[in-house]
Scaffold this motif. Sequence first.
Motif, mmCIF file in Angstrom:
data_model
loop_
_atom_site.group_PDB
_atom_site.id
_atom_site.type_symbol
_atom_site.label_atom_id
_atom_site.label_comp_id
_atom_site.label_asym_id
_atom_site.label_seq_id
_atom_site.Cartn_x
_atom_site.Cartn_y
_atom_site.Cartn_z
ATOM 1 N N ASP A 1 0.865 -1.088 -0.102
ATOM 2 C CA ASP A 1 -0.076 -0.207 -0.101
ATOM 3 C C ASP A 1 0.848 1.284 0.093
ATOM 4 O O ASP A 1 0.376 2.373 0.027
ATOM 5 N N THR A 2 2.053 1.213 -0.247
ATOM 6 C CA THR A 2 3.044 2.425 -0.120
ATOM 7 C C THR A 2 2.985 2.979 -1.634
ATOM 8 O O THR A 2 2.534 2.260 -2.546
ATOM 9 N N SER A 3 4.048 3.881 -1.881
ATOM 10 C CA SER A 3 4.011 4.381 -3.471
ATOM 11 C C SER A 3 4.660 3.178 -4.266
ATOM 12 O O SER A 3 5.446 2.284 -3.712
ATOM 13 N N PHE A 4 4.387 3.515 -5.513
ATOM 14 C CA PHE A 4 5.226 2.329 -6.293
ATOM 15 C C PHE A 4 6.644 2.484 -6.396
ATOM 16 O O PHE A 4 7.192 1.508 -6.248
ATOM 17 N N ARG A 5 7.216 3.613 -6.146
ATOM 18 C CA ARG A 5 8.522 3.563 -6.131
ATOM 19 C C ARG A 5 9.238 2.682 -4.798
ATOM 20 O O ARG A 5 10.235 2.418 -4.854
ATOM 21 N N MET A 6 8.504 3.233 -3.572
ATOM 22 C CA MET A 6 8.855 2.550 -2.356
ATOM 23 C C MET A 6 8.748 1.188 -2.364
ATOM 24 O O MET A 6 9.487 0.388 -1.797
ATOM 25 N N LEU A 7 7.617 0.717 -3.063
ATOM 26 C CA LEU A 7 7.425 -0.722 -3.283
ATOM 27 C C LEU A 7 8.494 -1.326 -3.984
ATOM 28 O O LEU A 7 9.171 -2.460 -3.711
ATOM 29 N N GLN A 8 8.906 -0.776 -5.029
ATOM 30 C CA GLN A 8 10.002 -1.240 -5.957
ATOM 31 C C GLN A 8 11.295 -1.265 -5.327
ATOM 32 O O GLN A 8 12.181 -2.044 -5.353
ATOM 33 N N ASP A 9 11.633 -0.183 -4.418
ATOM 34 C CA ASP A 9 12.679 -0.115 -3.576
ATOM 35 C C ASP A 9 12.729 -1.500 -2.568
ATOM 36 O O ASP A 9 13.753 -1.920 -2.532
ATOM 37 N N GLN A 10 11.592 -1.539 -2.103
ATOM 38 C CA GLN A 10 11.651 -2.519 -0.850
ATOM 39 C C GLN A 10 11.626 -4.127 -1.725
ATOM 40 O O GLN A 10 12.607 -4.675 -1.050
ATOM 41 N N MET A 11 11.050 -4.229 -2.699
ATOM 42 C CA MET A 11 11.426 -5.399 -3.291
ATOM 43 C C MET A 11 12.725 -5.537 -3.968
ATOM 44 O O MET A 11 13.438 -6.862 -3.716
ATOM 45 N N TRP A 12 13.439 -4.605 -4.332
ATOM 46 C CA TRP A 12 14.845 -4.722 -4.869
ATOM 47 C C TRP A 12 15.706 -5.025 -3.810
ATOM 48 O O TRP A 12 16.834 -5.922 -3.827
ATOM 49 N N ALA A 13 15.314 -4.553 -2.371
ATOM 50 C CA ALA A 13 16.184 -4.630 -1.301
ATOM 51 C C ALA A 13 16.186 -6.184 -1.113
ATOM 52 O O ALA A 13 17.317 -6.897 -0.677
ATOM 53 N N PHE A 14 14.880 -6.528 -0.969
ATOM 54 C CA PHE A 14 14.858 -8.048 -0.475
ATOM 55 C C PHE A 14 15.342 -8.870 -1.532
ATOM 56 O O PHE A 14 16.084 -9.844 -1.318
ATOM 57 N N VAL A 15 15.223 -8.651 -2.891
ATOM 58 C CA VAL A 15 15.964 -9.558 -3.893
ATOM 59 C C VAL A 15 17.578 -9.644 -3.680
ATOM 60 O O VAL A 15 18.182 -10.627 -3.932
ATOM 61 N N ALA A 16 18.223 -8.224 -3.422
ATOM 62 C CA ALA A 16 19.303 -8.470 -3.179
ATOM 63 C C ALA A 16 19.839 -8.936 -1.848
ATOM 64 O O ALA A 16 20.982 -9.434 -1.889
ATOM 65 N N GLU A 17 19.097 -8.922 -1.152
ATOM 66 C CA GLU A 17 19.418 -9.657 0.315
ATOM 67 C C GLU A 17 19.488 -11.270 -0.134
ATOM 68 O O GLU A 17 20.260 -11.904 0.579
ATOM 69 N N CYS A 18 18.363 -11.554 -0.645
ATOM 70 C CA CYS A 18 18.406 -12.845 -1.191
ATOM 71 C C CYS A 18 19.408 -13.370 -2.029
ATOM 72 O O CYS A 18 20.030 -14.447 -1.800
ATOM 73 N N ARG A 19 19.917 -12.667 -2.821
ATOM 74 C CA ARG A 19 21.143 -12.723 -3.522
ATOM 75 C C ARG A 19 22.475 -12.963 -2.730
ATOM 76 O O ARG A 19 23.255 -13.961 -2.905
ATOM 77 N N ARG A 20 22.429 -12.077 -1.568
ATOM 78 C CA ARG A 20 23.604 -12.014 -0.951
ATOM 79 C C ARG A 20 23.628 -13.379 -0.146
ATOM 80 O O ARG A 20 24.779 -13.942 0.206
ATOM 81 N N VAL A 21 22.577 -13.779 0.366
ATOM 82 C CA VAL A 21 22.332 -14.991 1.156
ATOM 83 C C VAL A 21 23.014 -16.186 0.489
ATOM 84 O O VAL A 21 23.502 -17.147 0.747
ATOM 85 N N ARG A 22 22.297 -16.170 -0.958
ATOM 86 C CA ARG A 22 22.633 -17.265 -1.564
ATOM 87 C C ARG A 22 24.344 -17.308 -2.203
ATOM 88 O O ARG A 22 24.831 -18.381 -2.120
ATOM 89 N N VAL A 23 24.754 -16.165 -2.261
ATOM 90 C CA VAL A 23 26.374 -16.160 -2.402
ATOM 91 C C VAL A 23 27.212 -16.655 -1.411
ATOM 92 O O VAL A 23 28.010 -17.155 -1.342
ATOM 93 N N HIS A 24 26.333 -16.340 -0.085
ATOM 94 C CA HIS A 24 27.352 -16.597 1.194
ATOM 95 C C HIS A 24 27.232 -18.122 1.332
ATOM 96 O O HIS A 24 28.373 -18.640 1.668
#
Length: 225
Positions: A76-99
């Motif tokens: 329910d937040t702005s589309f830009r904030m939603l995009q940033d939050q999704m990107w941050a989670f995808v990036a964290e998943c990538r970092r964990v996978r690399v770990h």
Amino acid sequence: MIVEINPPHGARIKAMQGVIATAPDGSRWILHGGRMSILRAHISEDQFDRSSSMKRVDVRFSDGSIAKYLPVANIDTSFRMLQDQMWAFVAECRRVRVHYSLGAAAAKQDQAVLNAEKSFPEPVGSYHVGPQAARKVKRQHGPVWHALVALLDGLNVRHSNSRVGRWGPDLRTIGNTPILFEIKVTPDASDIQRGIGQLFLYEKLLGRSHRKILVLPRRANDLDR
């Protein structure tokens, strides 16, 4: 990289990692359990938590059960904030996978690159490309890359061609004395200059000294033989 979030249709289904829940302020959130798969292995919720700084929250299901999930994004937040939050989670998943696939040092380098690129947003707007005549293109980069991979595999050297942020080094080895490889299929001055620049750029982004190797044909027509 793709992170798939599958919300259950009703009560909690342990096999599904995705959840949509309502926060105390009434906003709707996407959440995730944290379990993922990597090549020939799985990452459990506990393993995700041990290698991530994300904090879980309690989610109450319609059957009364409560489980802890990772908050991903506020729908329910702005589309830009939603995009940033999704990107941050995808990036964290990538970092964990690399770990868990390449080691803690590689994950730390990956995170450093992501942090550095937060100041470089994607371009917007449009540009025009005129029509071009059809032509046949012979792939020359791929065979060289596969030959290099076979050589490293034969030496039992761990390697990866995962992206460095938005950049794509051809190959880099994982270990105490890492090596960066950049492949150019023509020995033109512009390609040599570009390749050298790429090697130094990747090293800078990774934040660690690497041996840098530019792979070139001896002569312009070597790859056609």
